[in-house]
Design an enzyme around this catalytic site. Structure first.
Site, PDB file in Angstrom:
ATOM      1  N   TYR A 156      46.918  39.635  44.141  1.00 51.47           N
ATOM      2  CA  TYR A 156      47.795  40.604  44.781  1.00 51.47           C
ATOM      3  C   TYR A 156      48.540  39.984  45.950  1.00 51.47           C
ATOM      4  O   TYR A 156      49.477  40.592  46.476  1.00 51.47           O
ATOM      5  CB  TYR A 156      46.975  41.817  45.224  1.00 51.47           C
ATOM      6  N   LYS A 160      34.503  38.566  31.621  1.00 52.23           N
ATOM      7  CA  LYS A 160      34.755  39.631  32.589  1.00 52.23           C
ATOM      8  C   LYS A 160      33.420  40.279  32.925  1.00 52.23           C
ATOM      9  O   LYS A 160      32.745  40.832  32.057  1.00 52.23           O
ATOM     10  CB  LYS A 160      35.712  40.673  32.015  1.00 52.23           C
ATOM     11  N   LYS A 189      36.923  36.730  35.448  1.00 57.37           N
ATOM     12  CA  LYS A 189      37.130  37.849  36.365  1.00 57.37           C
ATOM     13  C   LYS A 189      35.782  38.450  36.740  1.00 57.37           C
ATOM     14  O   LYS A 189      34.975  38.709  35.832  1.00 57.37           O
ATOM     15  CB  LYS A 189      38.016  38.904  35.687  1.00 57.37           C
ATOM     16  N   GLU A 231      31.099  33.357  25.248  1.00 58.03           N
ATOM     17  CA  GLU A 231      32.219  34.286  25.148  1.00 58.03           C
ATOM     18  C   GLU A 231      33.550  33.531  25.028  1.00 58.03           C
ATOM     19  O   GLU A 231      34.405  33.865  24.192  1.00 58.03           O
ATOM     20  CB  GLU A 231      32.264  35.201  26.373  1.00 58.03           C
ATOM     21  N   LYS A 270      30.043  50.091  33.219  1.00 56.73           N
ATOM     22  CA  LYS A 270      30.540  49.388  32.037  1.00 56.73           C
ATOM     23  C   LYS A 270      29.624  48.227  31.655  1.00 56.73           C
ATOM     24  O   LYS A 270      30.056  47.243  31.063  1.00 56.73           O
ATOM     25  CB  LYS A 270      31.969  48.907  32.293  1.00 56.73           C
ATOM     26  N   SER A 279      40.825  42.943  43.133  1.00 57.91           N
ATOM     27  CA  SER A 279      41.177  43.862  44.211  1.00 57.91           C
ATOM     28  C   SER A 279      40.176  43.847  45.363  1.00 57.91           C
ATOM     29  O   SER A 279      40.565  43.874  46.533  1.00 57.91           O
ATOM     30  CB  SER A 279      41.304  45.276  43.647  1.00 57.91           C
ATOM     31  N   ARG A 333      40.402  50.329  40.514  1.00 58.18           N
ATOM     32  CA  ARG A 333      40.200  51.607  39.820  1.00 58.18           C
ATOM     33  C   ARG A 333      40.792  52.765  40.603  1.00 58.18           C
ATOM     34  O   ARG A 333      41.287  53.733  40.023  1.00 58.18           O
ATOM     35  CB  ARG A 333      38.706  51.811  39.557  1.00 58.18           C
TER      36      ARG A 333
END
Length: 340
Positions: A327, A207, A262, A247, A231, A288, A217
């Site tokens: 979505y 991610k 992602k 990872e 982040k 998104s 968000r």
């Protein structure tokens, strides 16, 4: 004696004509290398408190926050269309947020109530529950914070409680999206100890710290809490791909059943490398910002929105994704059923 006549032969026209197979719809379908099907799709949904409540998400045209009762018709339509799973994300009321995110493991929180309601009505559909603290914290970070530092090991303790809470409510898949080191093994151990050894783990294994999460968000209400903070100390650097393989390898070793990349479209190369390297169930999240760009451009008449969405989703399949969170899952499944 007359000399023999040598005829000059014209250069042969290509015998291999690549366009032959492209001239009919049936022939194009016959030789298509990749196909998009409703069974490849997972529909994310934003869950809102109250009854008969719906709120449009301004930055995501066509997407709404829905109260639990209004989720049920959506779940029913997903079942009818053959969409195998829904991914749920809570819009946590401000009064339920705290510095430690304790609402995340409240067994009567919004997520748990939504899971139980959908499972009672439609036990056949899979439910994916996000495991991270950002919807529940006043600071908007995915983990616990002390002196401005995101705490890894302390956060994992909270995530195990959250994952176990979701599993107890009936969640089929817990999906840690927090990017804390070691959380997959700890969650697996916690689930097994609590008797949920058959609950799946879909790890957000790679991610990235991406600019494409902005509309999400906004939708869950964490943007206002996060403010100008970022982040980057725990999500991945967009410049790195070899790190993604490390990872993923770690999460597989810790017993992840599926892995997620992602965002999606800017990281098709990562999806391909992960699938080639590990041959495990690999998911992509059409996030998104990617969705919103297509919708916004379509609203302005700059491109054919349906065609662009379809092209984007088939790109995930081409890159090696086994399933796609998008979505546009419901609208895509509708279009596939029509045969468009």
């Amino acid at each position: 004696m007359s000399q023999p006549i040598h005829l000059v032969q014209p250069a042969p026209f290509p015998r291999n004509r690549m366009r032959r197979l492209r001239q009919h719809g049936w022939s194009r379908r016959l030789v298509a290398e990749h196909r998009l099907d409703a069974s490849d799709l997972i529909q994310p949904l934003f869950v809102l408190e109250g009854r008969n409540q719906r709120e449009p998400v301004p930055s995501m045209p066509g997407v709404e926050r829905l109260s639990v009762d209004l989720l049920l018709p959506v779940a029913e339509r997903a079942v009818e269309l053959g969409i195998p799973a829904l991914a749920l994300f809570p819009v946590t009321p401000l009064e339920c947020k705290s510095e430690g995110g304790e609402e995340a493991w409240n067994d009567d929180n919004l997520m748990c109530r939504a899971i139980r309601a959908i499972k009672r009505a439609f036990p056949e559909i899979g439910l994916v529950g996000d495991v991270a603290l950002d919807p529940y914290t006043t600071h908007g970070q995915d983990g616990l914070v002390r002196d401005g530092v995101i705490l890894n090991d302390e956060t994992i303790v909270a995530l195990v409680r959250q994952a176990t809470c979701l599993a107890a409510a009936g969640c089929d898949v817990v999906a840690p999206s927090d990017m804390m080191d070691g959380r997959i093994g700890a969650i697996r151990a916690g689930l097994d100890e609590a008797g949920f050894e058959n609950t799946l783990i879909c790890s957000y294994a790679a991610k990235y710290a991406s600019a494409f999460y902005g509309p999400f968000r906004d939708a869950v209400g964490s943007a206002r809490n996060l403010g100008k903070a970022d982040k980057k100390t725990y999500q991945m650097d967009p410049a790195n791909t070899a790190e993604a393989l490390r990872e993923v390898a770690l999460d597989i070793a810790e017993a992840a059943d599926m892995v997620m990349i992602k965002p999606g479209l800017p990281y098709l190369d990562v999806i391909r490398r992960v699938k080639d390297a590990f041959q495990v169930p690999t998911l992509a999240y059409h996030v998104s910002g990617e969705y919103a760009m297509i919708k916004a451009a379509a609203e302005r008449g700059w491109l054919d929105g349906e065609a662009a969405m379809q092209e984007s989703l088939i790109a995930f399949k081409r890159a090696g994704a086994d399933a796609i969170l998008t979505y546009a899952a419901l609208e895509t499944a509708e279009r596939l059923r029509r045969g468009d």
